[in-house]
Structures are given as structure tokens and as C-alpha cells.
Design a protein around this motif. Structure first.
Motif, mmCIF file in Angstrom:
data_model
loop_
_atom_site.group_PDB
_atom_site.id
_atom_site.type_symbol
_atom_site.label_atom_id
_atom_site.label_comp_id
_atom_site.label_asym_id
_atom_site.label_seq_id
_atom_site.Cartn_x
_atom_site.Cartn_y
_atom_site.Cartn_z
ATOM 1 N N GLU A 6 -47.486 -8.432 -29.966
ATOM 2 C CA GLU A 6 -48.382 -7.637 -30.629
ATOM 3 C C GLU A 6 -47.789 -7.220 -32.046
ATOM 4 O O GLU A 6 -48.645 -7.253 -32.680
ATOM 5 N N VAL A 7 -46.771 -6.598 -31.708
ATOM 6 C CA VAL A 7 -46.050 -6.197 -33.209
ATOM 7 C C VAL A 7 -45.824 -7.120 -34.230
ATOM 8 O O VAL A 7 -46.218 -7.071 -35.391
ATOM 9 N N PHE A 8 -45.317 -8.546 -33.629
ATOM 10 C CA PHE A 8 -45.179 -9.522 -34.584
ATOM 11 C C PHE A 8 -46.290 -10.015 -35.414
ATOM 12 O O PHE A 8 -46.634 -10.581 -36.345
ATOM 13 N N GLU A 35 -38.110 -16.809 -26.137
ATOM 14 C CA GLU A 35 -36.686 -15.931 -26.317
ATOM 15 C C GLU A 35 -36.023 -15.427 -25.062
ATOM 16 O O GLU A 35 -36.684 -14.614 -24.538
ATOM 17 N N GLY A 36 -34.990 -16.297 -24.711
ATOM 18 C CA GLY A 36 -34.496 -15.912 -23.416
ATOM 19 C C GLY A 36 -35.564 -16.152 -22.420
ATOM 20 O O GLY A 36 -35.846 -17.488 -22.027
ATOM 21 N N THR A 37 -35.818 -15.152 -21.477
ATOM 22 C CA THR A 37 -36.816 -15.462 -20.612
ATOM 23 C C THR A 37 -38.185 -14.673 -20.992
ATOM 24 O O THR A 37 -38.984 -14.790 -20.312
ATOM 25 N N ARG A 38 -38.156 -14.473 -22.268
ATOM 26 C CA ARG A 38 -39.305 -13.622 -22.671
ATOM 27 C C ARG A 38 -40.225 -14.392 -23.653
ATOM 28 O O ARG A 38 -39.706 -15.016 -24.591
ATOM 29 N N PRO A 39 -41.589 -14.724 -23.203
ATOM 30 C CA PRO A 39 -42.452 -15.310 -24.094
ATOM 31 C C PRO A 39 -42.839 -14.512 -25.572
ATOM 32 O O PRO A 39 -42.951 -13.124 -25.226
ATOM 33 N N LEU A 40 -42.757 -14.784 -26.743
ATOM 34 C CA LEU A 40 -43.030 -14.304 -27.931
ATOM 35 C C LEU A 40 -43.959 -15.013 -28.612
ATOM 36 O O LEU A 40 -43.602 -16.108 -28.980
ATOM 37 N N LEU A 41 -45.241 -14.379 -29.145
ATOM 38 C CA LEU A 41 -45.884 -15.124 -30.069
ATOM 39 C C LEU A 41 -45.587 -14.682 -31.604
ATOM 40 O O LEU A 41 -45.260 -13.668 -31.780
ATOM 41 N N VAL A 42 -45.331 -15.700 -32.322
ATOM 42 C CA VAL A 42 -44.714 -15.565 -33.514
ATOM 43 C C VAL A 42 -45.850 -16.209 -34.723
ATOM 44 O O VAL A 42 -46.424 -17.322 -34.224
ATOM 45 N N VAL A 102 -42.300 -28.992 -23.430
ATOM 46 C CA VAL A 102 -41.536 -27.932 -23.847
ATOM 47 C C VAL A 102 -41.349 -27.360 -22.519
ATOM 48 O O VAL A 102 -42.049 -27.436 -21.664
ATOM 49 N N GLN A 103 -40.298 -26.439 -22.259
ATOM 50 C CA GLN A 103 -40.029 -25.531 -21.199
ATOM 51 C C GLN A 103 -40.892 -24.568 -21.009
ATOM 52 O O GLN A 103 -41.588 -23.656 -22.171
ATOM 53 N N ARG A 104 -41.185 -23.900 -19.821
ATOM 54 C CA ARG A 104 -41.781 -22.576 -19.612
ATOM 55 C C ARG A 104 -43.157 -22.679 -20.348
ATOM 56 O O ARG A 104 -43.643 -21.586 -20.799
ATOM 57 N N VAL A 105 -43.923 -23.618 -20.084
ATOM 58 C CA VAL A 105 -45.261 -23.743 -20.854
ATOM 59 C C VAL A 105 -46.224 -22.662 -20.033
ATOM 60 O O VAL A 105 -46.819 -22.030 -20.693
ATOM 61 N N ALA A 106 -45.987 -22.527 -18.926
ATOM 62 C CA ALA A 106 -47.024 -21.496 -18.384
ATOM 63 C C ALA A 106 -46.829 -20.293 -18.779
ATOM 64 O O ALA A 106 -47.624 -19.426 -19.090
ATOM 65 N N ALA A 107 -45.582 -19.728 -18.980
ATOM 66 C CA ALA A 107 -45.346 -18.224 -19.503
ATOM 67 C C ALA A 107 -45.789 -18.256 -20.671
ATOM 68 O O ALA A 107 -46.444 -17.000 -21.354
ATOM 69 N N ARG A 108 -45.603 -19.176 -21.618
ATOM 70 C CA ARG A 108 -46.113 -19.191 -23.161
ATOM 71 C C ARG A 108 -47.545 -19.009 -23.070
ATOM 72 O O ARG A 108 -48.201 -18.126 -23.890
ATOM 73 N N LEU A 109 -48.372 -19.722 -22.290
ATOM 74 C CA LEU A 109 -49.745 -19.700 -22.541
ATOM 75 C C LEU A 109 -50.335 -18.301 -21.857
ATOM 76 O O LEU A 109 -51.135 -17.968 -22.367
ATOM 77 N N LYS A 110 -49.594 -17.981 -20.948
ATOM 78 C CA LYS A 110 -50.065 -16.717 -20.412
ATOM 79 C C LYS A 110 -49.896 -15.417 -21.342
ATOM 80 O O LYS A 110 -50.969 -14.454 -21.364
ATOM 81 N N GLU A 111 -48.851 -15.529 -21.966
ATOM 82 C CA GLU A 111 -48.623 -14.568 -23.040
ATOM 83 C C GLU A 111 -49.855 -14.649 -24.178
ATOM 84 O O GLU A 111 -50.424 -13.767 -24.683
#
Ligand code: TYD
Ligand code: MG
Length: 379
Positions: free
Chosen positions: A193-195, A213-220, A317-326
Motif C-alpha cells: 500500500e505504502v509503495f 522479498e523473502g517470503t513477503r509479496p510486495l507490489l512495486v 517465476v517462483q511463488r506466483v500464487a502469493a504474488r497474485l493474491k497480493e
């Protein structure tokens, strides 16, 4: 961890001393903390502590650079937490080489490791990353210490990321996101949100990537600007991404998607002062460049993720589900992902339950295809 020696590296002025002073303040509730500084006087340290609202009598500040004296004090006080700020200022005249040199640095660190282990105290070393980087910087110490943390960010931005690159005792998969303020570093609980807060939607060259980033999805937000080169060699200016990688992406754009930027100056910026290294951001950077060149905005509610191969193909890419949920959580309605990631997505959705409704996931086999589907290039 008791008995451990941890290195905290980062550029000068990034906030290492502040972070460790704040950590000292929390830990001081449980016992005595020793804060050794060879960089600032005790008065300066107190001044900053006061500005950050820290006033614990359990933090002992020692302005000292002599290794022998420092070790003596650690053994005498037996603190629950020790900070040595910075390892580059510590020297010992017992070690027969110049202060600040690589062998002093290594020797002093090795001695402090013995103290940490022998006396069962945790010691945090601050190490400045110098311009020469590898030579006199903290990198030469990485193999000696138990854990290595880096505090990163762009100097004139408020965000800081704390990353572990080595940890003998646990996972290096976690990052901390902080914001700098008048009263010190504050944890950012909702970084995406902040970014995205200041984003100007619908501007050509702006593209959102869901990174991990690590285990944390982050939208940039990736921003690109291209302008015709007026003389000489075209400029390439990057902030927050790898310049070498940008060169590769420019070559792939030109050769595989017919988008040539050889006569253009190129500026790429990751908003918020974040540094993103994962190749999963390739597609977003490439789409931002194409969007800037064509002066066509990408849909502001679409996210892009994928690694680009030299053939212009999009790689999974890795962890695509976590990215899309975010992305979905933040109100995005469409995601363009590598075709190959669709099967991973199906697999992890079967395991973890369905993606929340409202996100259309489009699989693209190539950069060219992703550009067409985003409306930036004609098919
Ligand atoms: P500092 O912790 O001294 O950086 P380092 O130890 O990595 O060289 O921080 C640099 C300056 O920024 C210092 O003057 C204090 C200021 N600062 C703040 O005002 N707020 C903050 O949250 C942080 C981290 C630093
Ligand atoms: Mg400092």
C-alpha cells in the motif's frame, strides 16, 4: 542468539546506528546493553537517543576504538546485547598491521568471535559498505561471522529494507521493511500500500510488478522514461534495478520485440527507493520501457511478472500464487504472467484454495505476446 556474532552492513548514513540503538532500547528492558562506538562521541549518541525517545539507564555507551579495552569491558559487563559501531574503527596494536586495513579488520573480527562464543554474549558489528566494496568493506568478514544482515535503501528516500544474506541459525528468507522518521525507524506493516500510495495512474512508462522479498509479496511500481538522445552515446540511468540486467532487457526488446532504444536515453526507477534484484521483475521493466517509448499507458489495474530469456520467451517465476493474491488484495483486476507459471498456479491453488475472485490471470509465452495483450504493441 547468545554466543553469536552478527554483521550489519550498509551504506554510510543508511540508518545502521539508528536501528541498533532502537534494538538496544527494546532489549534494555531485559538487561544491560553495551553500545560501543568509535564513530560518534557518547554525547552525540545520547542526543540521538533522546531524539528517538530512548532514555534507558540500561544502555551503557562506550566511546572506544581499542580492541583490548572493548573486550575487557564486554567480559566485565557481560551484556545481554553488544553493539560495536563500527568494526572499521576498531583496531589493536597487538596486531601488527595498519588500522583500518583488511588484516586488522579480519583479526579484530576473529577475536570478537572468540569473545562471543567464549563468554556466550551476542555481538552485533556494524560494517560500512565502502565505495571499494569488496576490499575494505564488510564482505571480507562474511565468512567469519554467524549471520550477515544488510540494511538497504536509497539515501534520500524514507524506506529501508533489512535483509539477511547469511544465517547459521535460521532462515535468510525474511525481510523487514522500515520507514525512517524524525523519531527513528518504524516498521511498515503494509508495504505494498505504502509503495503504491503516490502513484499517478495511467501515465506511460508506469507498470506494477508483484515482487517477492523473502517470503513477503510486495507490489512495486517500475517507472521508465525514454527521450531521444541529443548527442553522443545514449544514457542509461537506473535506480533500484541492476544496470547490467537493463542492458540485457534493452537488447531483448530490440531484437525480439522490435522495440529499439538505441537512439534514446533511458531512465528506469523503482519507486520508493527499493532495490529489486529478482529476474521476475524483467517483464515489468520491459513493458514500462515499451510503454514509455510508444507513449501508451499500460492498464493501471494490471500487474506484470515474468523473467525474460534471451530469446524473448517468458520464464516461470517462483511463488506466483502469493504474488497474485497480493495484487488482488490491492484491487488489481488483471495479471500478465508467464504461460509456464499457469500450471504452477493451478498446482498451488489446488493445495491452498482458490485465488480470490476478481483477478483475471493471463498466461503469455513471450515478451511480444505480453506487449500485445497489454495493448502497448500491435500484434
Ligand atoms: P545513522 O543511523 O547514523 O546511519 P549509519 O549508522 O548507517 O551511518 O542515520 C543517518 C542519519 O539519519 C542520522 O543523522 C540520523 C538520521 N535518521 C533519522 O532521523 N531517522 C531515522 O529513522 C534514521 C534511521 C536515521
Ligand atoms: Mg553509524
Amino acid at each position: 542468539m547468545r554466543g553469536s556474532l552478527v554483521l550489519l552492513g550498509g551504506d554510510p548514513g543508511i540508518g545502521k546506528s539508528s536501528l541498533l540503538m532502537q534494538a538496544s532500547a527494546s532489549l534494555a528492558e531485559r538487561g544491560t546493553v553495551l553500545y560501543v562506538s568509535g564513530e560518534e562521541s557518547a554525547a552525540q549518541i545520547k542526543l540521538r537517543a533522546r531524539r528517538f525517545g530512548i532514555s534507558s539507564g540500561n544502555i551503557l555507551v562506550l566511546a572506544e576504538t581499542d580492541l583490548g579495552t572493548i573486550i575487557e569491558q564486554i567480559r566485565r559487563i557481560h551484556p545481554i546485547f553488544t553493539v560495536i559501531d563500527s568494526i572499521q574503527t576498531v583496531s589493536s596494536d597487538v596486531i601488527g598491521s595498519a588500522a583500518g586495513g583488511v588484516s586488522q579488520l579480519r583479526e579484530c573480527t576473529a577475536r570478537l568471535l572468540e569473545v562471543a562464543k567464549g563468554d556466550d554474549v551476542p555481538i552485533f558489528l556494524v560494517g560500512h559498505v565502502t565505495k571499494e566494496g569488496a576490499v575494505a568493506g564488510p564482505r571480507v568478514l562474511e565468512h567469519i561471522v554467524d549471520a550477515v544482515l544488510y540494511l538497504e535503501g536509497e539515501r534520500f528516500h524514507a524506506f529501508r529494507i533489512l535483509r539477511a544474506t547469511k544465517d547459521r541459525f535460521g532462515s535468510t528468507d525474511e525481510v523487514g521493511v522500515f520507514e525512517m522518521g524524525e523519531t527513528g525507524l518504524r516498521e511498515v506493516a503494509n508495504p505494498s500500500e505504502v509503495f503504491l500510495e503516490e502513484r499517478n495512474k495511467g501515465v506511460p512508462g508506469s507498470v506494477i510488478v508483484p515482487t517477492v522479498e523473502g517470503t513477503r509479496p510486495l507490489l512495486v511500481e517500475v517507472q521508465a522514461l525514454v527521450t531521444p538522445t541529443s548527442f553522443g552515446l545514449p544514457r542509461r540511468t537506473v535506480s533500484g534495478a541492476d544496470p547490467q540486467r537493463l542492458a540485457v532487457l534493452l537488447a531483448v526488446l530490440s531484437k525480439r520485440a522490435g522495440i529499439g532504444l538505441g537512439q534514446h536515453d533511458v531512465y528506469v526507477n523503482l519507486v520508493g527507493g527499493l532495490r529489486v534484484r529478482e529476474p521476475a521483475a524483467d517483464l515489468a521493466v520491459a513493458v514500462a520501457l515499451a510503454s514509455a517509448l510508444r507513449d501508451k499507458a499500460a492498464d493501471p489495474r494490471t500487474v506484470f511478472v515474468g523473467e525474460l530469456g534471451l530469446g524473448g520467451e517468458l520464464r516461470r517465476v517462483q511463488r506466483v500464487a502469493a504474488r497474485l493474491k497480493e495484487a488482488q488484495r490491492l484491487g488489481f483486476t488483471r495479471a500478465i504472467v508467464p504461460q509456464a507459471s499457469l500450471s504452477d498456479l493451478n498446482g498451488s491453488l489446488r493445495a491452498q484454495g482458490p485465488l480470490p475472485l476478481g483477478l483475471e490471470v493471463v498466461g503469455a509465452p513471450s515478451l511480444r505476446d505480453a506487449l500485445t495483450r497489454s495493448g502497448i504493441a500491435d500484434s
